[in-house]
Design an enzyme around this catalytic site. Structure first.
Site, PDB file in Angstrom:
ATOM      1  N   LYS A   1      38.949 -90.972-124.999  1.00  0.00           N
ATOM      2  CA  LYS A   1      37.836 -91.886-124.740  1.00  0.00           C
ATOM      3  C   LYS A   1      37.909 -93.114-125.664  1.00  0.00           C
ATOM      4  CE  LYS A   1      36.786 -89.220-121.483  1.00  0.00           C
ATOM      5  NZ  LYS A   1      36.111 -87.967-121.522  1.00  0.00           N
TER       6      LYS A   1
HETATM    7  C1  LIG Z   1      35.730 -86.784-120.605  1.00  0.00           C
HETATM    8  C2  LIG Z   1      34.646 -86.726-119.627  1.00  0.00           C
HETATM    9  C3  LIG Z   1      33.623 -85.777-119.710  1.00  0.00           C
HETATM   10  C4  LIG Z   1      33.654 -84.642-120.696  1.00  0.00           C
HETATM   11  O1  LIG Z   1      33.747 -85.058-121.996  1.00  0.00           O
HETATM   12  P1  LIG Z   1      34.096 -83.970-123.127  1.00  0.00           P
HETATM   13  O2  LIG Z   1      33.652 -84.639-124.389  1.00  0.00           O
HETATM   14  O3  LIG Z   1      35.569 -83.765-123.063  1.00  0.00           O
HETATM   15  O4  LIG Z   1      33.329 -82.754-122.828  1.00  0.00           O
HETATM   16  C5  LIG Z   1      32.593 -85.836-118.809  1.00  0.00           C
HETATM   17  N1  LIG Z   1      32.560 -86.770-117.851  1.00  0.00           N
HETATM   18  C6  LIG Z   1      33.524 -87.689-117.714  1.00  0.00           C
HETATM   19  C7  LIG Z   1      33.402 -88.720-116.644  1.00  0.00           C
HETATM   20  C8  LIG Z   1      34.612 -87.679-118.589  1.00  0.00           C
HETATM   21  O5  LIG Z   1      35.588 -88.576-118.439  1.00  0.00           O
END
Ligand SMILES: *Cc1c(COP(=O)(O)O)cnc(C)c1O
Length: 381
Positions: A189
């Site tokens: 992210k």
């Molecule tokens: C990465 C992601 C998540 C989950 O995030 P985590 O921190 O890995 O649990 C949820 N929704 C979207 C759209 C994502 O890209």
């Protein structure tokens, strides 16, 4: 491949940027004697709150945990329905299932990848309790229309803002307004705490609930006594992770500016006659978590897998974000079938995630564009 024939170094589709200052901060936490939730978590929540216009922030070990707790905090469970897009990372729908509610999918815009707000109201039933939109790739959903629909039907909004830290809608940061806004700090992210997430917003009652679900449902009654109010889980962030997050948050705006610059290069090189279908461009409020064009597969002699393999041979990593959720076995079991959401399905088939991360160079974009153009144009039927 023959190792003696070395091409340029492998360019991944994403890579986190951790600076030496952050590494030193982490080392200090490791030496401090306090590793789990402590002063660094408190500081990260305070800094995130400042970033989100002073709203309350509660961190968690992932956005998945955060979204699940947000649903629980809204009192959503068995018998309830939550409206959500058919295209996202599967976590968005999984958390709805995990609290015992039913996800009701809606198609997305072909180029925006965001929930089609025209289709939301016809999906509302007496059981609908919330809308769970995704700001796909960091392109904000139309917040005025979204919250107008929610208000009209007395629904809570839980925003999956996993892609959208640093995004803004008409100059207002995502997370600085709205109901419950869930960020992810997974390494892919825009900023990371290794694993982690945070919820911005929530009523005082919802915040209390999130705190209880995050840590065993416990409250301290005095120096030597506790009560357990509900069977909470355990999703508190560690101070080690928070130290990484503090170093990242300092650089978030810089990282996102760099992402926008690199994306501008993609659009500039490809222009209007791009051999791939480029996503909606948005404006300066787009955080560009991922750059995900569509392959014109119906015009090509190759499959997406063959495209990905051909890019790999040129030293370029390509991802897939994401297959349509309703076609997974777990969701077909709810009665969803092929053909129900044409845009989500087409995106699921054709999407490719091209390299985009802050330490990339403009010349890397040039290389990706040249390779993808050659492969696609060479594969036209
Ligand atoms: C990465 C992601 C998540 C989950 O995030 P985590 O921190 O890995 O649990 C949820 N929704 C979207 C759209 C994502 O890209």
């Amino acid at each position: 491949m023959n190792d003696s024939v070395k091409g340029p170094p492998m360019l991944p589709f994403t890579r986190p940027t951790i600076d030496e200052e952050t590494i030193a901060e982490v080392a200090q936490v490791l030496r401090s004697g306090w590793l789990a939730s402590g002063p660094k978590v408190a500081q990260l929540e305070a800094e995130l709150s400042r970033y989100c216009g002073g709203r309350p922030i509660r961190s968690q070990t992932s956005a998945t945990a955060g979204m699940e707790m947000a649903l629980l905090a809204c009192g959503i469970g068995p018998g309830d329905e939550v409206i959500t897009p058919a295209l996202s990372f599967v976590a968005t729908a999984n958390v709805i299932m995990r609290v015992g509610a039913r996800p009701v999918f809606i198609d997305v815009g072909l180029d925006s990848r965001n929930i089609d707000l025209d289709q939301v109201e016809s999906a509302i039933t007496p059981r609908t309790r919330a809308i769970m939109p995704v700001h796909f790739a960091g392109l904000p959903v139309d917040m005025e229309r979204l919250y107008a629909i929610a208000k009209r039907h007395k629904l809570r909004v839980i925003e999956d803002a996993a892609h959208a830290i640093g995004s803004s809608w008409r100059g207002q940061r995502i997370g600085s307004f709205g109901d419950l806004v869930c960020f992810s700090f997974h390494p892919n992210k825009n900023i990371t705490t290794i694993e982690g997430g945070a919820i911005s917003g929530g009523s005082p009652e919802e915040l209390k609930s999130i705190e209880l679900h995050r840590w065993h449902g416990q409250v301290r009654l005095g120096p030597d006594s506790f009560d357990t109010l509900l069977p909470g889980g355990k999703s508190n962030l560690s101070d080690v992770a928070a130290a990484v997050g503090l170093g990242q948050l300092k650089r978030l705006d810089e990282f996102n500016a760099r992402r926008r610059l690199l994306v501008a290069r993609y659009y500039e090189l490809w222009g209007k006659d791009a051999p791939l279908r480029l996503p909606e461009r948005g404006d300066e409020g787009h955080s560009w978590h991922v750059f995900t064009p569509l392959l014109p597969l119906v015009e090509l002699r190759i499959s997406r897998l063959e495209f990905i393999e051909a890019m790999k041979q040129r030293g370029i990593g390509v991802g897939v974000h994401y297959p349509a959720i309703h076609l997974f076995s777990c969701y077909r079991a709810l009665g969803y079938r092929d053909g129900r959401f044409p845009n989500a399905e087409r995106i699921g088939r054709e999407t490719v995630t091209l390299p985009l991360f802050p330490t990339m160079e403009l010349a890397d974009v040039d290389r990706v564009v040249a390779a993808a153009t050659a492969i696609v144009n060479g594969a036209r039927a």
